[in-house]
Design an enzyme around this catalytic site. Structure first.
Site, PDB file in Angstrom:
ATOM      1  N   ASN A 253      -6.028   2.791 -12.199  1.00  0.00           N
ATOM      2  CA  ASN A 253      -4.952   1.789 -12.027  1.00  0.00           C
ATOM      3  C   ASN A 253      -3.500   2.398 -11.964  1.00  0.00           C
ATOM      4  OD1 ASN A 253      -3.936  -0.857 -11.181  1.00  0.00           O
ATOM      5  ND2 ASN A 253      -3.499  -1.243 -13.318  1.00  0.00           N
TER       6      ASN A 253
ATOM      7  N   GLY B 275       0.635  -1.162  -0.022  1.00  0.00           N
ATOM      8  CA  GLY B 275      -0.083   0.039   0.021  1.00  0.00           C
ATOM      9  C   GLY B 275       0.897   1.497   0.087  1.00  0.00           C
TER      10      GLY B 275
ATOM     11  N   ASP C  68      -5.324  -3.477 -18.324  1.00  0.00           N
ATOM     12  CA  ASP C  68      -4.066  -2.677 -18.887  1.00  0.00           C
ATOM     13  C   ASP C  68      -4.283  -1.855 -20.236  1.00  0.00           C
ATOM     14  OD1 ASP C  68      -2.859  -3.254 -16.362  1.00  0.00           O
ATOM     15  OD2 ASP C  68      -1.700  -4.870 -17.286  1.00  0.00           O
TER      16      ASP C  68
ATOM     17  N   HIS D 147       0.191   1.283 -13.215  1.00  0.00           N
ATOM     18  CA  HIS D 147       1.036   0.061 -13.620  1.00  0.00           C
ATOM     19  C   HIS D 147       2.562   0.529 -13.798  1.00  0.00           C
ATOM     20  CE1 HIS D 147       1.587  -3.541 -16.042  1.00  0.00           C
ATOM     21  NE2 HIS D 147       2.366  -2.961 -16.755  1.00  0.00           N
TER      22      HIS D 147
HETATM   23  C1  GRF Z   1       3.112  -1.000  -7.496  1.00  0.00           C
HETATM   24  O1  GRF Z   1       4.314  -1.312  -8.213  1.00  0.00           O
HETATM   25  C2  GRF Z   1       1.949  -0.716  -8.637  1.00  0.00           C
HETATM   26  O2  GRF Z   1       2.286  -0.243  -9.742  1.00  0.00           O
HETATM   27  C3  GRF Z   1       1.352  -2.195  -8.912  1.00  0.00           C
HETATM   28  O3  GRF Z   1       1.554  -2.993  -7.656  1.00  0.00           O
HETATM   29  C4  GRF Z   1       2.727  -2.148  -6.858  1.00  0.00           C
HETATM   30  C5  GRF Z   1       1.894  -2.018  -5.558  1.00  0.00           C
HETATM   31  O4  GRF Z   1       2.576  -1.391  -4.909  1.00  0.00           O
HETATM   32  N1  GRF Z   1       0.202  -2.395  -9.392  1.00  0.00           N
HETATM   33  P1  GRF Z   1       2.388  -0.712  -3.354  1.00  0.00           P
HETATM   34  O5  GRF Z   1       1.309  -1.870  -2.578  1.00  0.00           O
HETATM   35  O6  GRF Z   1       1.353   0.397  -3.798  1.00  0.00           O
HETATM   36  O7  GRF Z   1       3.403  -0.538  -2.358  1.00  0.00           O
END
Ligand code: GRF
Length: 211
Positions: A112, A17, A155, A114
Site C-alpha cells: 500500500n 489512479g 497502516d 500512504h
Molecule cells: C494517494 O495519495 C495515496 O497515497 C492514497 O490515495 C491517493 C491515491 O491517489 N492512498 P491516486 O488514485 O493514485 O491518484
C-alpha cells in the site's frame, strides 16, 4: 499476453489512479520484472479504469454495495486476485479496508502507499485530505510518503520505502498533498521494482534490501 517468469501484479484502485499510472509507466519502461495482469476497482467511475484500458490491462469492478458485508466484499476481491493468479497486489488509492478474511484467502503479498510518514498520521479514518490536515495541524516540519506491506491491521505493516517533503509555512492541505503525490509517484514504482527483482527481505517490521 502474459509472459512466464514475470511477477504477476494486480492493482486495487478506487479513484484517479495516478499511482497506478506511475506503476504502469515503470512496467512499460522495462525496469520492473513484472506485469500488470488486472486492475480491480471498487468504483465503476474511477478514472483508474480508463487508464488501465488505455494500456490494455484487464479490469474488474467489485462494488461494496453489491456485497452483503465487508467480509463478502473482501472474499470477492481475494477470489478475483486468485483468478488472475496475482503474486503481488498493490493498493493504489483503494479506499476500502479489507477484512482479515482477505488475508486468509489471498496468499500473495500486498503493498500500500500512504501519503504521510508512517507510523505517524496513519490508521483508520486517516486518508486523503485528512492526513495532510493532521500533518499541518501537528506543526511537523516534514511529511512524505510510505510504501509498506499490508497486514491485517491498518497502516502498520513493514515499511519498504519512504521519502520526505518539507512542510512549508504557507502550505495548505492541497499544496502539501500535491508535493507528497510527486514523491508517491517515485517511490511506489521503486518498491514494486525492488519486489519484482526479489531483493526485499522482511525481518519482523524491518524490510532489508539484499544486493
Ligand atoms: C494517494 O495519495 C495515496 O497515497 C492514497 O490515495 C491517493 C491515491 O491517489 N492512498 P491516486 O488514485 O493514485 O491518484
Amino acid at each position: 499476453m502474459t509472459r512466464p517468469g514475470l511477477i504477476r501484479i494486480g492493482a486495487l484502485v478506487s479513484g484517479s489512479g495516478s499511482n497506478l499510472q506511475a506503476i504502469i509507466d515503470a512496467v512499460e519502461s522495462g525496469r520492473v520484472n513484472g506485469e500488470l495482469v488486472v486492475v480491480i476497482s471498487s468504483n465503476s467511475k474511477a478514472y483508474a479504469l480508463e487508464r488501465s484500458r488505455n494500456h490494455g490491462i484487464p479490469t474488474e469492478v467489485v462494488l461494496y454495495e453489491d456485497c452483503s458485508d465487508r467480509s463478502s466484499f473482501s472474499r470477492t476481491i481475494a477470489e478475483t486476485l486468485k483468478r488472475y493468479r496475482v503474486d503481488l497486489a498493490c493498493l493504489a488509492g483503494f479506499t476500502r479496508i479489507l477484512d482479515p478474511l482477505f488475508f486468509e484467502l489471498f496468499h500473495g503479498d500486498v503493498m500500500n502507499i500512504h501519503p504521510a510518514l508512517l507510523p505517524a498520521f496513519g490508521g483508520k479514518g486517516m486518508y486523503g485530505r485528512r492526513v495532510h490536515e493532521a500533518v499541518i495541524q501537528s506543526g511537523a516540519r516534514f511529511s512524505g510518503a510510505t510504501v509498506h506491506f499490508v497486514t491485517e491491521e491498518c497502516d502498520v505493516g513493514p515499511i519498504i520505502i519512504q521519502d520526505v517533503v518539507p512542510v512549508d509555512d504557507d502550505d495548505s492541505p492541497d499544496t502539501l498533498a500535491a508535493k507528497v503525490l510527486q514523491v508517491e509517484h517515485a517511490i511506489y514504482p521503486k518498491a514494486v521494482e525492488l519486489y519484482c527483482a526479489g531483493v526485499l527481505e522482511v525481518d519482523g517490521m524491518r524490510v532489508r534490501r539484499r544486493g
